[in-house]
Design a protein around this motif. Structure first.
Motif, PDB file in Angstrom:
ATOM      1  N   ASP A 136       0.908  -1.291   0.039  1.00 58.04           N
ATOM      2  CA  ASP A 136       0.058   0.123   0.202  1.00 58.04           C
ATOM      3  C   ASP A 136       0.854   1.337  -0.140  1.00 58.04           C
ATOM      4  O   ASP A 136       0.334   2.543  -0.102  1.00 58.04           O
ATOM      5  N   GLY A 137       1.978   0.996  -0.009  1.00 54.94           N
ATOM      6  CA  GLY A 137       2.945   2.298   0.013  1.00 54.94           C
ATOM      7  C   GLY A 137       3.790   2.812   1.354  1.00 54.94           C
ATOM      8  O   GLY A 137       4.233   3.705   1.201  1.00 54.94           O
ATOM      9  N   PHE A 138       3.543   2.136   2.291  1.00 50.27           N
ATOM     10  CA  PHE A 138       3.971   2.631   3.608  1.00 50.27           C
ATOM     11  C   PHE A 138       5.328   1.856   3.776  1.00 50.27           C
ATOM     12  O   PHE A 138       5.563   0.766   3.417  1.00 50.27           O
ATOM     13  N   ARG A 139       6.302   2.535   4.620  1.00 51.67           N
ATOM     14  CA  ARG A 139       7.416   2.052   5.300  1.00 51.67           C
ATOM     15  C   ARG A 139       6.758   1.075   6.207  1.00 51.67           C
ATOM     16  O   ARG A 139       6.067   1.310   7.099  1.00 51.67           O
ATOM     17  N   VAL A 140       7.634  -0.028   6.402  1.00 50.22           N
ATOM     18  CA  VAL A 140       7.460  -1.069   7.322  1.00 50.22           C
ATOM     19  C   VAL A 140       8.587  -1.295   8.194  1.00 50.22           C
ATOM     20  O   VAL A 140       9.446  -1.475   7.348  1.00 50.22           O
TER      21      VAL A 140
END
Length: 419
Positions: free
Chosen positions: A250-254
């Motif tokens: 979804d395009g988030f840093r994890v």
């Protein structure tokens, strides 16, 4: 009438706000309440509800009462009560309420005991405190209970644990598991109201900040989506590898919280679990880091650890406590670690609660009809109720959709027709 609210003089203001919310709750107002008024499906049924005392909850209580029920309401969180709404329910709608914003723990449980003293046939819970108190303290009342409902992810987790251990004594419908609840209420309701609570408490600019979301369930997805929409750089922390992949896609840093703690300007926990942000994380946070929670209980942030680490504590704004650590860094805790969206703001918008509380009302009706045939366990909302709520919501929104043709139905039900 027996009740305990802050100030009945607030009732007129509360009534105006209840009516304002009602405008955006057409399923509950037009479709369900109208039928309940005519059919009285809950006649003679005593309902004890432990829910957030908000304008939306008020309209659910009115609907249940129109259906013939005796309704008794207490708060499901010490900081979530809207005192004007509580007063209005007592004065204008003759519904007994036991809730005061900011009540201490002793008063909170006294209020739960007050609604349980009415010997309910149905319980409505938001976090399962009502059900757990009933089972622990009043086993003699269990024989009166047809069933219950539970509104939250946290509560469902607790109830499934009770069922697994064989201590749950009556059937409970997990309203949170309805698609028309968690796909919309948890994602869009929690997403918007959590950001609203953080902004009301702090008046900080989200754009350009690093916003850490702990947990990527439906609530976490909503918070992350809204924070990014306001220009924040969003980091997600997770323990579930599938949800972690989803967050990345979804395009988030994890990353782990141990790493995110060094980077975040604002933190929000939405996991339903214990001590997600704890001492080792506080030790590496930036000066001025803001920490908040939008999970049901105030256990996701290890507040006792923060208290031990601080050499000074003060309240700098309403719902903002400043903890100064030994090295001079300051960490700001919002709303005492309780639900920031309901403590510092007004909770979910009425439009999304329209579906959640439609599920509550129809599940109560279902329990009256079918509860005696159900064993003690946790159940999902029956599919026909979930679908009906969606149909009613579309109708209220003026949206029409296609229907399957007989040919399409035949195709979907057959195996002979291939390529």
């Amino acid at each position: 009438m027996e009740y305990h609210v802050k100030d009945l003089s607030l009732a007129d203001k509360g009534k105006d706000r209840i009516e304002w919310a009602e405008i955006d709750m057409p399923v509950l107002r037009k479709e369900i309440r109208k039928r309940f008024l005519e059919e009285k499906p809950l006649k003679g049924v005593r309902i004890a509800a432990c829910l957030h005392v908000t304008t939306e909850t008020a309209n659910l209580m009115r609907t249940l009462k129109e259906g013939g029920a005796e309704v008794y309401l207490c708060a499901s969180n010490p900081l979530s009560t809207q005192d004007d709404v509580a007063a209005a329910l007592v004065k204008h709608y003759d519904i007994p309420v036991f809730a005061i914003k900011g009540e201490d723990e002793e008063t909170y449980y006294q209020h739960i005991e007050a609604v349980l003293s009415k010997k309910p046939h149905i319980t409505m819970d938001d976090g399962a405190d009502l059900i757990s108190t009933l089972h622990k303290n009043h086993p003699e009342l269990l024989e009166n209970v047809i069933g219950g409902t539970e509104e939250t992810t946290t509560g469902v987790i607790r109830l499934k644990a009770m069922a697994k251990d064989g201590v749950l004594k009556y059937p409970v419908i997990a309203v949170n598991e309805a698609l028309t609840k968690h796909l919309f209420d948890n994602r869009y309701g929690t997403g918007q109201s959590t950001i609203d609570g953080i902004l009301r408490a702090t008046n900080r600019l989200l754009s350009g900040s690093v916003f850490v979301v702990a947990g990527y369930g439906w609530c976490g997805k909503g918070v992350a989506m809204r924070a990014r929409g306001m220009g924040a750089e969003v980091i997600v922390t997770e323990v579930d590898p599938i949800k972690a992949i989803e967050a990345r896609m979804d395009g988030f840093r994890v990353m782990p919280m141990a790493e995110a703690a060094k980077l975040g300007d604002i933190f929000c926990t939405v996991t339903g679990n214990l001590n997600v942000i704890r001492e080792e994380h506080f030790k590496v946070m930036k000066d001025g880091a803001i920490v908040s929670n939008s999970g049901h209980f105030n256990v996701e942030i290890d507040i006792p650890a923060l208290e031990r680490m601080a050499i000074k504590k003060r309240t700098v704004r309403e719902f903002v406590n400043e903890y100064t650590l030994e090295d001079g860094r300051r960490i700001y805790l919002l709303a005492e670690g309780r639900l920031v969206n309901l403590s510092a703001a007004e909770g979910h918008p009425a439009s999304v609660m329209d579906m959640s509380f439609a599920n509550q009302a129809l599940s109560a009706e279902y329990l009256v009809k079918e509860g005696k045939e159900l064993r003690a366990d946790v159940y999902v909302v029956p599919g026909h109720i979930d679908k009906h709520v969606a149909e009613l919501k579309l109708k209220a929104m003026g949206i029409e959709i296609d229907e399957l043709t007989p040919e399409q139905i035949e195709y979907l039900n057959s195996w002979e027709m291939g390529t």
